[in-house]
Write an enzyme that holds these catalytic residues in place. Structure first.
Site, PDB file in Angstrom:
ATOM      1  N   ASP A 145       1.124   4.064   1.555  1.00  0.00           N
ATOM      2  CA  ASP A 145       1.449   4.533   2.699  1.00  0.00           C
ATOM      3  C   ASP A 145       2.636   3.902   3.292  1.00  0.00           C
ATOM      4  OD1 ASP A 145      -0.738   2.746   3.211  1.00  0.00           O
ATOM      5  OD2 ASP A 145      -0.853   3.745   5.304  1.00  0.00           O
ATOM      6  N   HIS A 204       0.811  -1.191  -0.026  1.00  0.00           N
ATOM      7  CA  HIS A 204       0.012  -0.081   0.032  1.00  0.00           C
ATOM      8  C   HIS A 204       1.020   1.237   0.008  1.00  0.00           C
ATOM      9  CE1 HIS A 204      -3.739  -2.057   1.799  1.00  0.00           C
ATOM     10  NE2 HIS A 204      -3.250  -2.556   0.542  1.00  0.00           N
ATOM     11  N   HIS A 223      -4.749  -8.674   6.210  1.00  0.00           N
ATOM     12  CA  HIS A 223      -5.088  -7.261   6.011  1.00  0.00           C
ATOM     13  C   HIS A 223      -5.405  -7.435   4.419  1.00  0.00           C
ATOM     14  CE1 HIS A 223      -5.053  -2.921   6.135  1.00  0.00           C
ATOM     15  NE2 HIS A 223      -4.047  -2.825   5.358  1.00  0.00           N
TER      16      HIS A 223
END
Lengths: 321, 321
Positions: free
Chosen positions: B66, B64, B142
């Site tokens: 970030d 991801h 996740h």
């Protein structure tokens, strides 16, 4: 009627603890234009209170990381913040495959439309046009395809001197024609000594009855680039220039070999272009103090300013009456 | 003999003016390990005085933005700073095509070797091994393939109690064998009453003569993840945990739907794992104050701490004599 340039990143290729990679916001009235998007741009924007929602147009000068690597995070964040409106990106052609790859790998949540406008030119060309503003791209001289941008407010509609048109009893249509810049040629009358009405052709010269309410403003973004002769001509008469100023004179050779500019070269460009204000940025990480950088430019062009993270440079509106 | 965890980014997906995306430095003695590399990591590293040159290993938990978008700038900067040594990157398999694309588009100046180690496992597996340290990856729960990491100092060589081995007149070889953990079985002699020398077999039990000079330390990185039962078992006995703490209890439903954790869930994991210290991070941008976040975790696990940009959490060396 704001027209301002916010510098959020003044580093060159190597960022430092205080200097971020290139990212700038040009505000023209209510509109925000993001110019270059180096790493950390979105955090800098948050820090300096820049509203992501007001940005519909992003201009990328060239595809070096220090001008680009903040874009991926920003595009993702805009999506997470619920953006729905189209986003326009102006960048060299080969950005297309970078955007495609990004969208494929990371674009799942990006529901708004990204409209990519490839920039390719050898002379200034218009790349954006709205009621009040137009933007032109022009080539710079740097490693890889690189473009500068000039943002120009359009000439506003003329105002009429009310006290001068009063005696002429003009129709609304005629006033509108004057405001559009036309002379008025019309049939007028007068009554002669023996009481008969005489017709004659009257010309109201536009320049005698109208005035520009304000002077349209302009800004040129010139980084990264080495100095080159044609640049000043292309941005002639611009109010403010942001120019590559990677080195002081001491490192002129390095500036040449890396296709960057010294602050003095930036100042020469500002003089030749007849600019009012010069903003320096894109400093090499070797400089802790920028005093010499500034002095060397000011000796040539006194209205030179050093960009710093979070600093805003305004072009005031010159109104006429 | 430092063993510390520096948090440089505590934001979740949306960074704020003060919270950066995920990026952390684990220092084990002289070695620095970068764990996740969100946008701005290189600027944060400069700010907090982290030496780029000491980083040879980068661990990326998942792909991801970030946790990843700072890597491109960092790799470029390392090249510009003259790096020549190999750089090892541990990340989920599909990072391979991202790295390839990056190298193709931006890798021209990168002369050092980047060695990509794809991580793929359903149970903890060793992914790094050195004389003093080993690292295991384990799956988290996740969106997309996500891995946690546990860093474990190896059990050090034993020390010998000098005052106890003294009377036994051991050779250097025998002492080395004791330090390696072996018992010593050897032929000893004594002289009996009538003056004759008697040989006998003597066993020196290792545990009677040696001690561990210090307790090996360990650290587990567990973000991004929702809570799941097996995690605590995998990191059992760890000294310090850094755990996803995106939400407070109030938003437990949101934590579930986005596959993140509340601070309370992180605290439960720390208790079950028998950890000594819990560090919370990856906060949702909705929280200005983190007081409730901390309180809710401390009610369950008192040794909980809030990560903040630039904060370093040390694991002290426990020495024995």
């Amino acid at each position: 009627m704001e027209f301002s340039f916010l510098t959020m990143g003044t580093a060159s290729a190597l960022p430092t603890a205080n200097r971020y990679p290139s990212a700038h916001i040009l505000t023209v009235r209510e509109r925000l234009f993001l110019i270059d998007c180096g790493e950390g741009a979105q955090m800098q924007m948050r820090k300096f209170g820049v509203s992501f929602a007001k940005i519909d147009h992003i201009f990328i000068s060239h595809l070096h990381g220090d001008h680009l690597f903040g874009l991926f995070g920003l595009l993702s964040t805009m999506a997470m913040a619920g953006r729905s409106g189209d986003l326009h990106i102006y960048a060299p052609e080969s950005f297309g495959r970078i955007l495609s790859f990004f969208m494929e790998e990371f674009g799942e949540g990006i529901k708004y439309k990204i409209d990519f406008h490839p920039v390719k030119c050898k002379e200034p060309v218009q790349i954006f046009d709205s009621r009040q503003l137009e933007v032109f791209a022009f080539p710079l001289v740097h490693r890889g395809e690189t473009y500068g941008f000039i943002f120009k407010e359009k000439t506003p509609q003329l105002n009429v001197h009310k006290h001068l048109i009063g005696p002429h009893n003009l129709s609304l249509y005629d006033i509108a024609r004057l405001k559009e810049g036309n002379d008025l040629v019309r049939t007028a009358t007068f009554t002669d000594e023996d009481g008969s009405v005489v017709e004659y052709e009257e010309t109201l010269k536009n320049e005698d009855f109208t005035y520009l309410p304000y002077k349209p403003r302009s800004f040129a973004y010139c980084t990264d680039t080495m100095p080159f002769r044609r640049l000043a001509g292309w941005i002639k008469g611009v109010d403010m220039i942001y120019h590559d100023s990677t080195y002081t004179k001491e490192y002129e050779d390095l500036a040449k070999s890396t296709l960057h500019s010294t602050s003095a070269a930036a100042a020469c460009c500002a003089i030749e272009a007849g600019a009012k204000k010069l903003v320096l940025g894109h400093y090499s990480s070797r400089y802790k103090s920028l005093d010499t950088m500034l002095e060397e430019a000011k000796a040539i062009f006194p209205e030179t300013y050093l960009a710093k993270e979070g600093m805003k440079f305004e072009i005031e509106l010159e109104k006429f009456k």
